[in-house]
Design a protein around this motif. Structure first.
Motif: not given
Ligand code: C5P
Ligand code: C5P
Ligand code: C5P
Ligand code: ZN
Length: 477
Positions: A363-383, A394-397
């Motif tokens: 899931g993506i965390v939505k705040r007032e002026f930004l949205q974010y996610f933390h992939a940790g080890e699960n997504i390569n930093e280069n991509i 995507e719709e809604g984002n």
């Protein structure tokens, strides 16, 4: 143009005088094409050379090169930002990044001692071919591959056969996205490439994947422009085409290049209507059509035929530290390395899909002026930046800038930030935000207004987010 070409000649003469040469280039598509152009030119001169692809040019690398002490180092698609460290190195540079000599922001390391910074800079007699130095815009006028090509062409007129690579480099760096076509010095190179029948260009849909992707997939993945209700939604893309009476399949999935003129026209005019009806505006609709670039000696329906797909193939190698594979493809391999590159491309696609699915899971965390996610080890930093771009479509984002975190192999946290174009038009500049916010937590960053990145110490993510959110708010006020 004359003084620009004169500099290219001067650099060519320096290269001719050297026997042992080291090429150092960047790992992205522009860097790989740049390095390949330089290498082929040196092969034609029978020079003794080797090539190194690096993610970043840092002080350590420059010191290593000084120790190695070849006759000449040829930096391509990088180097201009590091000239102040090159005193004592015989080097030439063909680059398009902002040079340290012109940089209003003195590099952090040099700030402590400004006088010595300028002294070192003035001592260095490194010749550079860089559009910034000639009052041109390095983001659109010419790429690293383009500047390298201009020198190659002074070395040997046969090197005009490398002009397609100069075009791929420019497209890889998205130099066509602002004006929807190549302009400036890129256009001079383009015309030369066309005269010699290496490249063709014409107006067409600007979608990624015209040569290789099934049409519905091409629409589904369209990010520039975003297609309201279609981007990111496979089922709707299929339904959209069916409603227009466009067969999706003959003996195979039909690609854009398989459609008739009438079918293409129909799709494009319906897309224009859709964009306008959904209130996305004329500016967005205009981005549907632009110049596309075809490499005429490459086989139709392969990722090498279209400059944008060729560039992506190279990025799929470079981002996984396999720039050398892309380099061999640029030099003409259509066998062992080409197969490897195609595998890298598939692997890249799979990683992107896995990455997007992972983010949907957490899931993506939505705040007032930004949205974010933390992939940790699960997504390569280069991509992780590409995944962030895909999530943003995507719709809604689509309303908020997105900040993505991933663990970096150096123990820090890699940040990628992407913004909706509409916010950039309103004054958002992620490059400034990444640079300043990361500096505040002890990291570093930069990039472009619409796409930027940073590296920050682990554990600083929350503090960083607060700073970023504040800055976004201020920029949009
Ligand atoms: O580094 P940058 O974000 O330019 O890279 C774009 C990447 O996104 C490419 O490597 C390509 O694999 C992927 N892409 C895609 N389909 C699109 C747009 C981009 O697969 N429609
Ligand atoms: O890695 P990513 O695709 O998110 O990078 C987006 C842009 O930010 C690129 O132009 C990259 O060069 C820049 N960047 C940077 N400093 C970093 C990370 C990325 O300038 N530490
Ligand atoms: O290293 P740096 O300049 O190459 O990377 C640029 C990044 O910014 C790529 O990932 C590219 O896809 C992204 N970008 C973007 N939208 C733009 C221009 C660049 O997402 N209009
Ligand atoms: Zn470049």
């Amino acid at each position: 143009m004359e003084s620009f070409l004169k500099r290219a000649k001067e650099i060519a003469r320096k290269i001719e005088e050297a026997d042992k040469i080291v090429i150092v280039s960047h790992i992205d598509a522009d860097g790989i094409t740049s390095g390949s152009i330089a290498a082929r030119a040196l092969q034609r001169l029978n020079k003794d050379f080797r090539i190194d692809f690096v993610k970043q040019l840092d002080e350590r690398k420059i010191e290593e090169l000084k120790d190695e002490n070849p006759d000449l180092v040829w930096f391509t698609d990088l180097g201009s930002g590091m000239v102040h460290l090159m005193y004592g190195l015989d080097a030439v540079i063909t680059d398009h990044h902002v040079p340290s000599s012109l940089n209003v922001i003195v590099p952090k390391k040099a700030r402590k001692n400004l006088t010595s910074f300028f002294e070192e800079l003035s001592k260095s007699d490194v010749l550079q071919l860089n559009p910034h130095i000639f009052n041109r815009n390095g983001a659109v006028d010419i790429s690293g591959a383009g500047t390298t090509y201009l020198v190659a062409r002074e070395l040997d007129r046969r090197n005009v056969d490398l002009s397609p690579l100069a075009i791929v480099g420019a497209i890889g760096d998205m130099q066509d996205t602002e004006n929807l076509r190549l302009t400036g010095t890129n256009r001079v190179i383009l015309k030369e490439a066309k005269e010699h029948n290496y490249v063709d260009f014409f107006l067409d849909a600007r979608f990624f994947g015209r040569e290789t992707k099934p049409v519905y997939k091409m629409l589904q993945f369209s990010t520039d422009p975003l297609l309201p209700t279609l981007t990111g939604d496979e089922k709707r893309c299929i339904a959209f085409l069916k409603e227009l009476g466009i067969p999706l399949k003959r003996d195979r999935w039909r690609r854009w290049i398989d459609l008739t003129k009438e079918e293409k026209k129909l799709i494009l005019s319906e897309l224009v209507k859709l964009i306008l009806r959904m209130g996305y505006g004329y500016e967005m609709a205009k981005r549907l059509i632009g110049e596309v670039y075809i490499l005429k000696n490459e086989e139709r329906g392969t990722p090498l035929r279209d400059a944008k797909e060729f560039a992506t193939l190279l990025n799929a190698c470079g981002r996984y530290n396999k720039a050398f594979i892309g380099y061999q493809v640029c030099l003409g391999d259509r066998d062992e390395y080409y197969k490897k590159a195609l595998n890298m491309l598939n692997h890249h696609r799979r990683n992107l899909v896995d990455g997007v699915n992972f983010v949907k899971e957490i899931g993506i965390v939505k705040r007032e002026f930004l949205q974010y996610f933390h992939a940790g080890e699960n997504i390569n930093e280069n991509i992780v930046g590409i995944v962030a771009s895909m999530i943003l479509t995507e719709e809604g984002n689509r309303e908020l800038p997105i900040i993505a975190f991933a663990n970096s192999e150096d123990g820090n946290i890699k940040v990628s930030a992407r913004a909706p174009r509409a916010l950039v038009d309103k004054g958002l500049n992620l490059s400034i935000i990444m640079r300043e916010a990361s500096a505040e937590v002890g990291g570093y960053g930069g990039g472009h207004n619409i796409a930027a990145g940073a590296s920050i110490p682990k554990g600083k993510e929350d503090e960083f987010l607060d700073i970023v959110e504040n800055m976004i708010k201020k920029q949009l006020e």
